[in-house]
Design an enzyme around this catalytic site. Structure first.
Site, PDB file in Angstrom:
ATOM      1  N   GLU A   1      24.920 -13.270  26.254  1.00  0.00           N
ATOM      2  CA  GLU A   1      25.626 -12.759  25.069  1.00  0.00           C
ATOM      3  C   GLU A   1      25.560 -11.232  24.963  1.00  0.00           C
ATOM      4  O   GLU A   1      24.993 -10.674  24.012  1.00  0.00           O
ATOM      5  CB  GLU A   1      25.084 -13.422  23.800  1.00  0.00           C
ATOM      6  CG  GLU A   1      25.339 -14.921  23.781  1.00  0.00           C
ATOM      7  CD  GLU A   1      25.034 -15.580  22.443  1.00  0.00           C
ATOM      8  OE1 GLU A   1      24.219 -15.034  21.684  1.00  0.00           O
ATOM      9  OE2 GLU A   1      25.609 -16.646  22.183  1.00  0.00           O
TER      10      GLU A   1
ATOM     11  N   GLU B   1      27.575 -22.859  25.747  1.00  0.00           N
ATOM     12  CA  GLU B   1      26.650 -23.413  24.751  1.00  0.00           C
ATOM     13  C   GLU B   1      27.514 -24.092  23.691  1.00  0.00           C
ATOM     14  O   GLU B   1      28.250 -23.429  22.969  1.00  0.00           O
ATOM     15  CB  GLU B   1      25.809 -22.313  24.092  1.00  0.00           C
ATOM     16  CG  GLU B   1      24.914 -21.571  25.069  1.00  0.00           C
ATOM     17  CD  GLU B   1      24.050 -20.497  24.406  1.00  0.00           C
ATOM     18  OE1 GLU B   1      23.936 -20.482  23.163  1.00  0.00           O
ATOM     19  OE2 GLU B   1      23.508 -19.653  25.135  1.00  0.00           O
TER      20      GLU B   1
HETATM   21  C1  GAL Z   1      22.978 -18.359  21.237  1.00  0.00           C
HETATM   22  C2  GAL Z   1      22.119 -17.839  22.360  1.00  0.00           C
HETATM   23  C3  GAL Z   1      21.077 -18.852  22.753  1.00  0.00           C
HETATM   24  C4  GAL Z   1      20.362 -19.359  21.543  1.00  0.00           C
HETATM   25  C5  GAL Z   1      21.358 -19.917  20.555  1.00  0.00           C
HETATM   26  C6  GAL Z   1      20.689 -20.433  19.313  1.00  0.00           C
HETATM   27  O1  GAL Z   1      23.684 -17.366  20.607  1.00  0.00           O
HETATM   28  O2  GAL Z   1      22.879 -17.522  23.499  1.00  0.00           O
HETATM   29  O3  GAL Z   1      20.158 -18.243  23.615  1.00  0.00           O
HETATM   30  O4  GAL Z   1      19.664 -18.309  20.996  1.00  0.00           O
HETATM   31  O5  GAL Z   1      22.254 -18.921  20.203  1.00  0.00           O
HETATM   32  O6  GAL Z   1      20.147 -19.437  18.521  1.00  0.00           O
END
Ligand code: GAL
Length: 654
Positions: A141, A295
């Site tokens: 990110e 994700e």
């Molecule tokens: C995303 C990040 C993950 C994890 C997730 C939940 O933005 O890429 O590493 O932190 O959020 O907080």
């Protein structure tokens, strides 16, 4: 098409890995993303690499038929590195972001660059020929390197020197004569540090700093990409973007990558078809091609405070919604809720107890379906006739000077987007550098900074038959972020056939307009009083200081048409007027789709696949074209399908 999961074997006893891998395979999972936060495990001491644990994890996974995307771990440098060097980024008050969370590194710092190259080389050399590894995710990110440290100040000055050549040119470009800011040495130029009395910096300095901070991240990533391309040319490279995040130029970040991935945690009202849909379309538009979700929300989210549990079926509906908008892989975050650390309550597919329960069964259902439909879906992609232009520079310029409530970039994009989608048209959200002629209709939010090049691209598009919609605050500035002297919309006024004679920054205040066809609507945010210079009137203001003056105009130009919106209206205005403009542009639409159902096409070689996703907790009746073959969900009856709450229908249409 793939189903995957983000997995952190380093958080669990090795004895558990085998159980995890088997459960993953049984859920239809064939890819994991690994290692993006495990620098301290891979290089526990400076220069001493330990990939043994990761080798063993990959072996366990591979034996179950699961492959891996590895993340370079540079979002969380290890404590030993910070103890030795001060690479902490500084905020605008020049206060360091210390150790203990993540992103505590300045991407411009030469030490960070060196250690980033070293760990990337070590990882890629080790895994270039590993059968389980298929690709890489750079860092995690990325954001613009909005850092205010001394290294950044020096590099910014060098960047300006390359850009302007001389101080004389920079002083002229920025108009530093204002408030006696003329620079006589490069070292005098500040970063836009927070001024004690809250005064703002020169908008030209600001915009250059935003460009520089964005380019800093792009060049940091490029160093990793070059190493991966050199050592593992057969692997793909992606990065996990953040949807509507806008600190940096995502088009530039994606240039070096094979495809975009992104992290989807649906925001806003979960039952509105709009939010995640918009973010998916923005992400697809970054490279103008299909993407991955790296994700995908798989449960309750939150750190110290947590949100609601997605309703049964909602996680699967979101996953199919991603595919409907062009995702070729959906990777769920995360496998199992972590026992410790900041994200203890950011739930995974499994709870802390590791027992497969409801969410596991829901993901397994999606996994089975996705794998079954894979051959049908492979190679299909959304293909639309309407576009909205996206630009990070315009967005930054409006962040630097928001002027009034409601002028913000995404607010403007949303107005057009939601209405086009309500009216049944699919939308691409693309850069002005894409092939505009593919589209029948293009809506342009405030193109506040207007260059000659952009003007040519837009006017050529209209001349050759395109229909263009312009918004208020178009052409106000040049690329230096300095106001233009031509009457607005400056370089586009000939094509628009109008001139802005006067304007009223309404903000939250309201006015009314009346269309030539008689309907009346409330408007706000901004009011341009248009002078018609060849254009015809489409709407007039009915109240206040501009009563009786044109608010919206239409102008034939070449073989096309330019609509100039001088104001922003309530949704009903767009639902009425854009409906007519879509018809004028002969855009194909899916009629009668309920607001909380997301309807999308993917297509390949004349075969179209229709996705209907009921995002609501109630049954919805959705019209379906005749002659469809159901791939998922019930067959339609009498031209419609009844979708139960959070249900999905997928149909082949020939
Ligand atoms: C995303 C990040 C993950 C994890 C997730 C939940 O933005 O890429 O590493 O932190 O959020 O907080």
């Amino acid at each position: 098409m793939r189903v995957g999961v983000d997995y952190y074997p380093e958080h669990w006893e090795e004895s558990r890995w085998q159980i995890d891998a088997r459960l993953m395979r049984e859920a239809g999972i064939s890819v994991v993303r690994l290692a993006e936060f495990s620098w301290c495990k891979m290089e526990p001491e400076e220069g001493k690499y330990d990939f043994g644990w990761l080798d063993r994890a990959l072996e366990v996974l591979y034996k179950e038929g699961i492959q891996a995307v590895l993340g370079t771990p540079t979002a969380t440098p290890p404590a030993w590195l910070h103890q030795r060097y001060d690479i902490y980024p500084r905020d605008a008050r020049r206060y360091p972001l210390g150790f203990g969370t993540r992103l505590q590194r300045c991407l411009n710092h030469p030490v960070m660059r060196r250690y980033s190259r070293l760990i990337t080389e070590a990882m890629v050399s080790h895994y270039a020929n590993h059968p389980a590894v298929i690709g890489w995710q750079t860092d995690n990110e990325f954001e613009a390197n909005l850092c205010y440290c001394d290294v950044c100040a020096d590099l910014f000055r060098q960047w300006l020197q390359r850009k302007y050549g001389s101080l004389e040119a920079l002083n002229k470009a920025w108009g530093t004569v204002f408030w006696s800011q003329e620079y006589s040495s490069w070292s005098q130029i500040p970063l836009p540090w927070v001024a004690r009395c809250g005064q703002s910096h020169n908008p030209s300095l600001w915009l250059d700093y935003r460009r520089f901070a964005s380019e800093s991240t792009v060049s940091f990533q490029r160093e990793q990409v070059e190493i991966i391309r050199r050592l593992a040319p057969h692997h793909f490279i992606t990065h996990n973007f953040m949807g509507l995040h806008d600190s940096m130029d995502y088009f530039a970040l994606a240039e070096d990558l094979d495809f975009v991935s992104w992290d989807n945690y649906p925001k806003g009202n979960w039952e509105e078809a709009g939010h995640a849909a918009l973010a998916h379309d923005v992400m697809r538009g970054i490279k103008g091609k299909n993407f991955w979700v790296m994700e995908e929300q798989s449960g309750i989210t939150g750190w110290e405070h947590v949100g609601r549990r997605p309703a049964p079926g909602q996680i699967r509906a979101w996953a199919w919604q991603a595919v409907a908008h062009g995702a070729d892989a959906v990777v769920f975050f995360r496998w199992r809720s972590c026992l410790y650390g900041t994200e203890q309550y950011w739930h995974g597919i499994l709870n802390h107890d590791g027992v497969p329960r409801r969410r596991y069964r829901e993901v397994s259902r999606f996994g089975e379906e996705m794998n079954r439909l894979s051959a049908e879906l492979d190679g299909t992609t959304p293909n639309h006739q309407v576009a909205i232009l996206n630009s990070y520079e315009q967005n930054w310029a409006l962040q630097i000077q928001p002027q009034v409530n409601g002028l913000r970039w995404w607010d403007q994009v949303r107005r057009y987007y939601h209405s086009f989608r309500r009216l049944g048209a699919g939308v691409d959200i693309v850069s002005i550098e894409t092939d505009l002629k593919r589209y029948r209709l293009i809506a342009v939010p405030s193109w506040y900074i207007l260059t000659e090049r952009d003007t040519h691209r837009l006017t050529d598009y209209v001349r050759e038959g395109g229909i263009l919609i312009l918004s208020p605050r178009t052409g106000v500035k040049d690329e230096r972020n300095v106001c233009r002297t031509e009457p607005l919309p400056s370089l586009l006024r000939e094509a628009a056939g109008v001139e802005v004679d006067d304007y009223d920054p309404l903000g939250d205040a309201q006015n009314r307009i009346r269309l030539s066809t008689g309907e009346e609507f409330t408007v706000s945010v901004w009011a341009d009083a248009l002078l018609l210079k060849g254009a015809e009137e489409v709407a007039v203001y009915t109240h206040s200081i501009f009563a009786g003056e044109p608010a919206i105009a239409r102008h034939r130009y070449g073989k096309g048409v330019v609509y100039t919106f001088g104001t922003y209206g309530e949704p009903a205005l767009y639902n009425t007027l854009l409906g007519r403009i879509l018809d004028e542009a002969r855009v194909e639409r899916l009629a009668g789709i309920p607001a909380d159902v997301d309807a999308c096409w993917r297509e390949k070689d004349g075969t179209r696949i229709l996705f209907l996703i009921n995002l609501s907790g109630e049954e919805r009746a959705v019209p379906v074209p005749s002659e469809v073959t159901p791939l998922l969900g019930a067959p339609p009856q009498q031209g419609a399908v009844n979708l139960p709450p959070y249900e999905v229908g997928i149909y082949r249409v020939r």
